[in-house]
Scaffold this active site. Structure first.
Site, PDB file in Angstrom:
ATOM      1  CB  CYS A 110      -0.566   6.042   9.216  1.00  0.00           C
ATOM      2  SG  CYS A 110      -0.619   5.353  10.878  1.00  0.00           S
ATOM      3  CG  HIS A 245      -3.915   4.413   7.214  1.00  0.00           C
ATOM      4  ND1 HIS A 245      -3.014   3.365   7.300  1.00  0.00           N
ATOM      5  CD2 HIS A 245      -4.137   4.815   8.495  1.00  0.00           C
ATOM      6  CE1 HIS A 245      -2.702   3.164   8.559  1.00  0.00           C
ATOM      7  NE2 HIS A 245      -3.376   4.020   9.311  1.00  0.00           N
ATOM      8  CG  ASN A 275      -3.109   1.016  11.544  1.00  0.00           C
ATOM      9  OD1 ASN A 275      -2.181   1.202  10.775  1.00  0.00           O
ATOM     10  ND2 ASN A 275      -3.649   1.987  12.250  1.00  0.00           N
TER      11      ASN A 275
END
Length: 321
Positions: A110, A245, A275
């Site tokens: 990520c 994030h 996500n």
């Protein structure tokens, strides 16, 4: 010499899967998912290919920056899973935009886009590049177990891109790793043809220890915010916009609470996108850039964490009018 962000782009799959859609085949509900994650819906690949969306994102970013593929000196792609093992997704994008620049993929989970930004900064600082195309592309729907509500409800698919060019803009960056191979893990395909392979195929699905991820993420994001601000000779209060994030609203709230950061400075799109791993911060950037949210001279702080366990933060001054 540093870099500034010259253009952005993004592209999402057409298919939108809501929490109510998931409740049709999982023991869950919209309320259960939303109260624990902040997610309402996510985009999921169906008929599209990931490389098609990545190319579209890149083309939008190039047009936004006023450059062509021939102007690009380096292509970096943040991804955990391209449509092919080889060529790299970066090479596929390069072919589509007519670029002969060196191209490669980078997997930092990520945090991939932040790693790409720091690699781009190094190439530009060394004089090896003046214009770098950074692409992010994640097909998370193809990595999760769709019978496991603890993971599949979290993720979405998407792509994004940014063009960075030599000039003043990047103020500071920090990357770090807290090595751990078990907390977040996705096994690779063992292959079919070797008569010598003695390893059994692990289940091809992502595993996450949610409790450990939460503890790591909250501490890592807070620590990276503090460190990157110190490197830029700024305080967290002097940052105009935070682009974290988009993993989980609870994680974001907890990690930013330490510095008493005004929530109006924290940008979110997790409710609509879920996500998207590395792509999360890129789509977030493009969405708010296109809305005209950022003003010239404002300071943007990107912060992320991911498998590995990786984490990082980058501060960039917005240069576009």
């Amino acid at each position: 010499m540093s870099f500034y962000i010259a253009g952005t782009g993004s592209a999402l799959p057409e298919k939108v899967v809501t929490n109510d859609d998931l409740a049709q085949f999982l023991d869950t509900s919209d309320e259960w998912i939303y109260t624990r994650t902040g997610i309402r819906r996510r985009h999921v690949l169906t008929h599209e290919k990931l490389d098609e969306l990545a190319i579209r994102s890149a083309q939008i970013a190039l047009a936004d920056a006023g450059v062509t593929g021939a102007d690009v000196d380096l292509i970096l792609c943040a991804t955990m899973r391209g449509d092919t093992y080889t060529p790299s997704l970066a090479c596929i994008v390069g072919e589509a935009i007519g670029s002969h620049a060196p191209s490669f993929d980078l997997n930092a989970a990520c945090v991939g886009v932040l790693y790409c930004m720091e690699v781009a900064d190094s190439f530009i600082a060394s004089g090896k590049a003046k214009t770098v195309l950074i692409v992010s592309a994640e097909a998370m729907s193809k990595l999760v177990d769709w019978t496991d509500r603890s993971t599949c409800v979290l993720f979405g698919d998407g792509t994004g891109a940014m063009v960075v060019r030599a000039g003043e803009g990047r103020l500071a960056g920090v990357l770090s790793t807290n090595p751990d191979s078990k907390v977040i893990r996705m096994p690779n395909f063992e292959g079919l043809n070797s008569p010598y392979n003695v390893y059994e195929q692990e289940k091809l699905a992502m595993h996450m220890d949610g409790g450990e991820v939460y503890k790591f993420a909250v501490n890592a994001m807070g620590r990276n915010i503090e460190e990157v601000c110190e490197r830029a000779n700024l305080t967290p209060a002097q940052i105009d916009w935070y682009l974290p994030h988009q993993a989980n609203v609870r994680i974001i709230d907890a990690s930013l609470k330490k510095f008493k950061i005004d929530k109006s400075k924290v940008l979110l799109n997790i409710a609509d996108c879920g996500n998207m791993s590395a792509t999360s911060v890129m789509v977030l950037l493009d969405e708010y850039a296109k809305k005209g949210t950022f003003r010239k001279g404002e300071k943007l702080l990107f912060v992320a964490f991911g498998g590995g366990l990786t984490s990082g933060a980058v501060i960039v001054e917005w240069k576009k009018d």
